[in-house]
Motif scaffolding. Structure first.
Motif, mmCIF file in Angstrom:
data_model
loop_
_atom_site.group_PDB
_atom_site.id
_atom_site.type_symbol
_atom_site.label_atom_id
_atom_site.label_comp_id
_atom_site.label_asym_id
_atom_site.label_seq_id
_atom_site.Cartn_x
_atom_site.Cartn_y
_atom_site.Cartn_z
ATOM 1 N N ASP A 160 -35.445 75.516 47.589
ATOM 2 C CA ASP A 160 -34.131 75.766 48.185
ATOM 3 C C ASP A 160 -33.782 77.257 48.168
ATOM 4 N N PRO A 161 -34.626 78.116 48.804
ATOM 5 C CA PRO A 161 -34.338 79.553 48.797
ATOM 6 C C PRO A 161 -33.301 79.915 49.852
ATOM 7 N N ALA A 162 -32.564 80.975 49.590
ATOM 8 C CA ALA A 162 -31.618 81.487 50.585
ATOM 9 C C ALA A 162 -32.326 82.331 51.621
ATOM 10 N N PHE A 163 -33.469 82.927 51.226
ATOM 11 C CA PHE A 163 -34.222 83.794 52.128
ATOM 12 C C PHE A 163 -35.680 83.358 52.126
ATOM 13 N N LEU A 164 -36.265 83.304 53.319
ATOM 14 C CA LEU A 164 -37.666 82.925 53.491
ATOM 15 C C LEU A 164 -38.365 84.019 54.281
ATOM 16 N N ILE A 165 -39.502 84.508 53.751
ATOM 17 C CA ILE A 165 -40.274 85.565 54.400
ATOM 18 C C ILE A 165 -41.657 85.013 54.720
ATOM 19 N N ILE A 166 -42.062 85.104 55.987
ATOM 20 C CA ILE A 166 -43.364 84.623 56.447
ATOM 21 C C ILE A 166 -44.201 85.831 56.850
ATOM 22 N N ASP A 167 -45.352 86.012 56.222
ATOM 23 C CA ASP A 167 -46.232 87.151 56.499
ATOM 24 C C ASP A 167 -47.656 86.628 56.739
ATOM 25 N N SER A 168 -48.006 86.387 57.975
ATOM 26 C CA SER A 168 -47.297 86.669 59.214
ATOM 27 C C SER A 168 -47.224 85.385 60.022
ATOM 28 N N VAL A 169 -46.435 85.402 61.092
ATOM 29 C CA VAL A 169 -46.223 84.208 61.886
ATOM 30 C C VAL A 169 -47.482 83.819 62.653
ATOM 31 N N GLN A 170 -48.387 84.784 62.898
ATOM 32 C CA GLN A 170 -49.628 84.455 63.611
ATOM 33 C C GLN A 170 -50.620 83.693 62.745
ATOM 34 N N THR A 171 -50.428 83.676 61.428
ATOM 35 C CA THR A 171 -51.344 82.944 60.549
ATOM 36 C C THR A 171 -50.865 81.527 60.264
ATOM 37 N N VAL A 172 -49.615 81.228 60.552
ATOM 38 C CA VAL A 172 -49.064 79.901 60.276
ATOM 39 C C VAL A 172 -49.463 78.946 61.404
ATOM 40 N N PHE A 173 -49.765 77.699 61.055
ATOM 41 C CA PHE A 173 -50.159 76.726 62.074
ATOM 42 C C PHE A 173 -49.472 75.399 61.829
ATOM 43 N N ASP A 174 -49.271 74.683 62.922
ATOM 44 C CA ASP A 174 -48.721 73.331 62.895
ATOM 45 C C ASP A 174 -49.886 72.355 62.988
ATOM 46 N N PRO A 175 -50.128 71.506 61.975
ATOM 47 C CA PRO A 175 -51.292 70.612 62.006
ATOM 48 C C PRO A 175 -51.251 69.601 63.137
ATOM 49 N N ALA A 176 -50.091 69.398 63.764
ATOM 50 C CA ALA A 176 -50.016 68.460 64.887
ATOM 51 C C ALA A 176 -50.686 69.019 66.132
ATOM 52 N N LEU A 177 -50.891 70.328 66.173
ATOM 53 C CA LEU A 177 -51.555 70.960 67.306
ATOM 54 C C LEU A 177 -53.002 71.242 66.955
ATOM 55 N N THR A 178 -53.883 71.093 67.945
ATOM 56 C CA THR A 178 -55.320 71.250 67.693
ATOM 57 C C THR A 178 -55.794 72.683 67.916
ATOM 58 N N THR A 179 -54.939 73.551 68.401
ATOM 59 C CA THR A 179 -55.346 74.920 68.690
ATOM 60 C C THR A 179 -55.411 75.754 67.407
ATOM 61 N N ALA A 180 -56.078 76.886 67.500
ATOM 62 C CA ALA A 180 -56.275 77.757 66.340
ATOM 63 C C ALA A 180 -54.988 78.513 66.033
ATOM 64 N N PRO A 181 -54.773 78.889 64.773
ATOM 65 C CA PRO A 181 -53.609 79.720 64.436
ATOM 66 C C PRO A 181 -53.631 81.033 65.204
ATOM 67 N N GLY A 182 -52.449 81.448 65.653
ATOM 68 C CA GLY A 182 -52.329 82.667 66.422
ATOM 69 C C GLY A 182 -52.336 82.473 67.917
ATOM 70 N N SER A 183 -52.700 81.251 68.384
ATOM 71 C CA SER A 183 -52.682 80.990 69.820
ATOM 72 C C SER A 183 -51.252 80.880 70.310
ATOM 73 N N VAL A 184 -51.092 80.912 71.624
ATOM 74 C CA VAL A 184 -49.756 80.868 72.210
ATOM 75 C C VAL A 184 -49.008 79.605 71.801
ATOM 76 N N GLY A 185 -49.698 78.466 71.865
ATOM 77 C CA GLY A 185 -49.042 77.208 71.523
ATOM 78 C C GLY A 185 -48.610 77.147 70.074
ATOM 79 N N GLN A 186 -49.472 77.617 69.161
ATOM 80 C CA GLN A 186 -49.145 77.589 67.741
ATOM 81 C C GLN A 186 -47.976 78.514 67.426
#
Length: 451
Positions: A160-186
């Motif tokens: 339950d943090p007040a602030f969330l930092i993601i480094d970086s957004v191109q490395t994060v992926f949604d497992p529901a999508l089959t594309t590689a991290p960093g792609s347009v869809g991801q």
């Protein structure tokens, strides 16, 4: 057996087509259409408490700003971080994005706010080593090395943090999508989910974004439209200074900049950029003078250096660092046509000392005088400050906030200032330095170089 449906997505602009195309019809890029599996989108539910209400009844008590403790960063953000906002910070590799956000996370943790730092490029141990080197260890700062967005959401729910930092957004992926991290869809889907977390749970999220070789943020263009604030960290790799510039801000001005200096202990804010940028200015050098430009509400004095030398080839070179080359070419044409300086057989090089970029027309007159000084091999008075926009007929046009620029020059010891004549009527009667108004470039040359 059911055939898997696929689609082709442009990795530059995000355009979707049913078949492969060599050239994207949206952005015109070649060989950017990548095949991806078509995933059926789930029906999204409304945000918690999302019901239509009258504008006069909307409560915005949760939108107060939280000051980070770095005045340069707080000014660029418009006074601090707004609760429930999504901030994207981009910049070249190694420019200091992760360092700046780690320092920000530690200061937020020291203020008593829980902060979760998610690193997709380093392990938690590596982040801890960097934090110890920077001296920014905090007991309220949580670290995790993870790229699966489902796990990240679980961590947010547990901590339950007040602030969330993601480094970086191109490395994060949604497992529901089959594309590689960093792609347009991801990138698009992950940012959309993080946006719902920020708005639905009133958490402030800061994202680090990679940039392409052209200097644009990697991923679909819609990424910049989805977030609330877009900041760029600029600077030359071989210079110590970094400029944090806002290109989009829903909660403040996009004209403010923050100046930092990269040191061994991280990024240190520069409270008086003018004094730093002029510290190594040569005395009595030809082609060197000081101009006053405005970055938001802050006047900054910068040194423009010009070098004009004879060309050994048929086509002379024109090179500008920190200035718009097209604007420089216009000033060269004005000097040739209106002043009579023969520059068509001269190589012209211009540079803004300190690695800063200027895009303000109020430095036009400074460019003209620096070029004339180098061409004539005649130095400009070191105590002279130059302000003014130049038109194509050689006239010097008025600029805004000229009195702030003059007072900044007076604080740093300048004795004389050249300004547009039309600005004299708006100035105070008593100023701490001598002010000369000019109507044309020729008049300015008469004052600065004696004709």
């Amino acid at each position: 057996m059911t055939r898997v449906k696929t689609k082709f997505i442009c990795q530059e602009c995000g355009l979707e087509t049913a078949k492969w195309l060599g050239k994207c019809p949206g952005c015109g890029s070649w060989n950017t259409m990548i095949e991806e599996r078509a995933v059926q989108k789930s029906v999204s539910l409304p945000l918690a408490g999302s019901v239509p209400v009258l504008l006069t009844e909307v409560e915005c008590s949760g939108q107060e700003r939280c000051q980070i403790g770095i005045p340069e960063l707080d000014r660029v953000l418009g006074g601090g971080l707004v609760a429930g906002s999504l901030v994207l910070i981009g910049g070249d590799p190694g420019i200091g994005k992760s360092t700046l956000l780690l320092q920000t996370a530690a200061l937020l943790g020291k203020s008593g706010q829980k902060t979760l730092y998610v690193s997709g490029e380093e392990s938690a141990g590596q982040v801890k080593m960097r934090a110890e080197r920077l001296g920014v260890v905090s007991k309220q700062l949580f670290l995790v090395s993870e790229t699966n967005l489902d796990y990240i959401e679980n961590f947010v729910r547990d901590i339950d943090p007040a602030f969330l930092i993601i480094d970086s957004v191109q490395t994060v992926f949604d497992p529901a999508l089959t594309t590689a991290p960093g792609s347009v869809g991801q990138v698009r889907e992950c940012t959309a989910r993080l946006l719902r977390i920020a708005k639905g749970q009133n958490r402030t999220i800061l994202l680090v974004g990679h940039v392409t070789k052209e200097g644009n943020l990697a991923g679909p263009r819609v990424l910049e439209h989805m977030v609330d604030t877009v900041l760029y960290l600029e600077g030359e790799r071989h210079h110590a200074f970094r400029v944090l510039r806002a290109v989009k801000n829903r909660f403040g001005s996009t004209n403010e900049i923050g100046v930092f200096e990269m040191r061994e202990r991280g990024l240190v804010q520069v409270t008086n950029p003018s004094q730093i940028f002029l510290a190594e200015r040569p005395v009595g050098a030809t082609g060197s003078l000081v101009v006053a430009c405005m970055e938001g509400t802050r006047p900054i004095l910068l040194e423009i250096q010009a070098l004009v030398s004879g060309s050994a080839f048929g086509n002379p070179r024109r090179l500008a660092t920190g200035l718009d080359l097209n604007r420089v070419l216009l000033m060269i044409a004005v000097l040739e046509k209106k002043i009579g300086l023969i520059l068509n057989n001269q190589d012209v090089y211009l540079n803004v000392a300190g690695g800063v970029k200027i895009d303000e027309p109020a430095v036009d007159l400074g460019i003209c005088l620096a070029l004339a000084s180098s061409f004539r091999n005649q130095a400009v008075d070191g105590e002279l400050l130059v302000i003014g926009e130049v038109g194509l007929t050689g006239e010097v046009r008025a600029v805004n906030q000229v009195e702030k620029r003059i007072l900044e020059g007076a604080k740093l010891g300048f004795k004389k200032c050249i300004v547009p004549a039309n600005n004299l009527r708006y100035l105070a009667k008593e100023l701490p330095l001598e002010v000369a108004g000019v109507n044309s470039v020729g008049e300015a040359l008469e004052i600065a170089l004696g004709g």
